[in-house]
Design an enzyme around this catalytic site. Structure first.
Site, PDB file in Angstrom:
ATOM      1  N   ASP A  38       0.909  -1.300  -0.199  1.00 19.73           N
ATOM      2  CA  ASP A  38      -0.034  -0.078   0.096  1.00 19.73           C
ATOM      3  C   ASP A  38       0.743   1.138   0.072  1.00 19.73           C
ATOM      4  O   ASP A  38       1.889   1.306   0.439  1.00 19.73           O
ATOM      5  CB  ASP A  38      -0.719   0.094   1.341  1.00 19.73           C
ATOM      6  CG  ASP A  38      -2.100   0.937   1.157  1.00 19.73           C
ATOM      7  OD1 ASP A  38      -2.381   1.362  -0.071  1.00 19.73           O
ATOM      8  OD2 ASP A  38      -2.817   0.828   2.041  1.00 19.73           O
ATOM      9  N   HIS A  55       2.655   3.659  -8.810  1.00 17.10           N
ATOM     10  CA  HIS A  55       2.446   2.313  -9.223  1.00 17.10           C
ATOM     11  C   HIS A  55       3.663   1.765  -9.700  1.00 17.10           C
ATOM     12  O   HIS A  55       4.189   0.831  -9.591  1.00 17.10           O
ATOM     13  CB  HIS A  55       1.332   2.112 -10.029  1.00 17.10           C
ATOM     14  CG  HIS A  55      -0.066   2.350  -9.393  1.00 17.10           C
ATOM     15  ND1 HIS A  55      -0.281   2.043  -8.193  1.00 17.10           N
ATOM     16  CD2 HIS A  55      -1.118   3.016  -9.831  1.00 17.10           C
ATOM     17  CE1 HIS A  55      -1.654   2.324  -7.764  1.00 17.10           C
ATOM     18  NE2 HIS A  55      -2.123   3.212  -8.627  1.00 17.10           N
ATOM     19  N   THR A  84     -10.348  -7.286  -5.990  1.00 13.08           N
ATOM     20  CA  THR A  84     -11.350  -7.313  -6.793  1.00 13.08           C
ATOM     21  C   THR A  84     -11.992  -5.970  -6.638  1.00 13.08           C
ATOM     22  O   THR A  84     -12.836  -5.628  -7.579  1.00 13.08           O
ATOM     23  CB  THR A  84     -12.292  -8.489  -6.319  1.00 13.08           C
ATOM     24  OG1 THR A  84     -12.347  -8.384  -4.894  1.00 13.08           O
ATOM     25  CG2 THR A  84     -11.997  -9.794  -6.616  1.00 13.08           C
ATOM     26  N   LEU A 149      12.467 -19.591  -4.567  1.00 14.82           N
ATOM     27  CA  LEU A 149      11.312 -18.879  -4.330  1.00 14.82           C
ATOM     28  C   LEU A 149      10.063 -18.679  -4.928  1.00 14.82           C
ATOM     29  O   LEU A 149      10.101 -18.836  -6.205  1.00 14.82           O
ATOM     30  CB  LEU A 149      11.717 -17.349  -4.262  1.00 14.82           C
ATOM     31  CG  LEU A 149      10.539 -16.413  -3.683  1.00 14.82           C
ATOM     32  CD1 LEU A 149      10.304 -16.144  -2.063  1.00 14.82           C
ATOM     33  CD2 LEU A 149      10.814 -14.889  -4.240  1.00 14.82           C
TER      34      LEU A 149
HETATM   35  C1  V07 Z   1       1.444  -3.724  -9.645  1.00 14.32           C
HETATM   36  C2  V07 Z   1       3.235  -2.560  -8.431  1.00 14.32           C
HETATM   37  C3  V07 Z   1       3.357  -2.812  -7.190  1.00 14.32           C
HETATM   38  C4  V07 Z   1       2.671  -2.097  -5.942  1.00 14.32           C
HETATM   39  C5  V07 Z   1       1.085  -2.305  -6.204  1.00 14.32           C
HETATM   40  C6  V07 Z   1       0.277  -1.904  -7.287  1.00 14.32           C
HETATM   41  C7  V07 Z   1       1.016  -1.742  -8.664  1.00 14.32           C
HETATM   42  C8  V07 Z   1       3.946  -6.317 -10.293  1.00 14.32           C
HETATM   43  C9  V07 Z   1       3.115  -6.874 -11.041  1.00 14.32           C
HETATM   44  C10 V07 Z   1       3.132  -8.274 -11.483  1.00 14.32           C
HETATM   45  C11 V07 Z   1       1.850  -8.934 -11.468  1.00 14.32           C
HETATM   46  C12 V07 Z   1       1.832 -10.330 -11.968  1.00 14.32           C
HETATM   47  C13 V07 Z   1       3.168 -10.700 -12.577  1.00 14.32           C
HETATM   48  C14 V07 Z   1       4.100 -10.041 -12.320  1.00 14.32           C
HETATM   49  C15 V07 Z   1       4.203  -8.835 -11.806  1.00 14.32           C
HETATM   50  C16 V07 Z   1       1.880  -6.000 -10.831  1.00 14.32           C
HETATM   51  C17 V07 Z   1      -0.182  -5.059 -10.784  1.00 14.32           C
HETATM   52  C18 V07 Z   1       0.189  -3.864  -9.845  1.00 14.32           C
HETATM   53  C19 V07 Z   1      -1.775  -5.159 -11.195  1.00 14.32           C
HETATM   54  F1  V07 Z   1       3.120 -11.964 -13.031  1.00 14.32           F
HETATM   55  N1  V07 Z   1       3.617  -5.299  -9.730  1.00 14.32           N
HETATM   56  N2  V07 Z   1       2.253  -4.743 -10.149  1.00 14.32           N
HETATM   57  N3  V07 Z   1       0.773  -5.965 -11.109  1.00 14.32           N
HETATM   58  N4  V07 Z   1       1.992  -2.623  -8.977  1.00 14.32           N
END
Ligand code: V07
Length: 264
Positions: A38, A55, A84, A149
């Site tokens: 967060d 983000h 969700t 991991l």
């Molecule tokens: C997202 C970055 C981290 C902070 C929270 C919100 C934004 C990595 C992924 C991801 C997801 C699946 C995957 C590989 C990478 C990601 C979303 C948002 C939707 F297989 N960061 N990140 N996906 N944020």
């Protein structure tokens, strides 16, 4: 006298990160760490940047923390990437978020493969855009045989949704006479959750000062240690993760052999 002083300093804050890491590794580590990442929007706001910049910065933290958790010897890292409820955000922000897995994997998948990380996803996949699914499935496929991991992304995940889905499947099995009502146990429920192949989290971290679960792993967190920090996710670093692990280990030492018996 001087010696004593140094030793005292050593013991407290001035130990180098590597040394702290090695010390943590001498004790029982949390096998599964779950994180609610967060504070990305707030990080951006503080810098007068758009939320999506937060983000994007948060994505870099994911890379950093994954590498470090793997180095320390954590078995499973579950990250709450998209809930969700996140669909309610402005369309432009949702579209940007849905591009992040591709960008992340486009840049880091070779590193993850080299680090022997296994990528997984939990959540309701069907509603994700095709391009997002394609990128994640490819990464899951290419890392399926890795045994380092487990990097488990919660994508379009909601815990109540997960529990409802489990109950529906169990009800269907009863309807089809595969099982009876008396077969419904905690163990059976656990086997119908999206985490059925994973251990329960030992440590939950939530960044950015919010002290809520926000529909995250409600069943699985029943016995988990919680650690909340005011640090915003883009500012979260190796030292923060180590601090969480150290506090976890300190609590474990205090409980001694009483784990699971602390109530009453
Ligand atoms: C997202 C970055 C981290 C902070 C929270 C919100 C934004 C990595 C992924 C991801 C997801 C699946 C995957 C590989 C990478 C990601 C979303 C948002 C939707 F297989 N960061 N990140 N996906 N944020």
């Amino acid at each position: 006298m001087f010696n004593k002083l140094i030793r005292k300093n050593d013991k407290r804050i001035n130990i180098h990160l590597d040394e702290r890491k090695e010390n943590a590794q001498k004790e029982q580590l949390p096998s599964h760490i779950a994180i609610i990442m967060d504070g990305n929007g707030r990080w951006a706001k503080k810098r007068s940047l758009p939320r999506i910049a937060g983000h994007h910065e948060g994505m870099k933290t994911v890379k950093k923390i994954t590498r470090f958790a793997n180095e320390v010897g954590i078995d499973t890292l579950t990250l709450y990437a998209f809930s969700t409820e996140n669909w309610k955000r402005p369309k432009m922000e949702v579209d940007f978020l849905m591009r992040l897995p591709e960008e992340f994997l486009g840049t880091y998948l070779p590193d993850l493969i080299e680090q022997n990380v296994q990528v997984r996803m939990m959540g309701n996949h069907e509603m994700l855009p095709e391009h997002t699914k394609r990128a994640i499935y490819k990464a899951m496929d290419e890392t399926a045989k890795n045994d380092g991991l487990i990097l488990n992304f919660a994508m379009n995940y909601g815990s109540r949704d997960e529990i409802v889905q489990a109950v529906k499947r169990i009800a269907q099995e009863i309807q089809q006479d595969k099982i009876s009502v008396d077969d419904i146990t905690e163990e059976l429920m656990t086997k119908h959750l999206m985490t059925k192949d994973l251990s329960e989290p030992d440590l939950l971290i939530r960044t950015s000062g919010e002290v809520r679960l926000s529909n995250f792993m409600l069943w699985q967190l029943a016995y988990t240690e919680f650690w909340f920090t005011d640090t915003l996710w883009p500012d979260f670093d190796e030292a923060c993760l180590l601090e969480a692990i150290e506090i976890y280990q300190k609590r474990n030492r205090r409980y001694g052999g009483l784990k699971g018996e602390e109530v009453n």
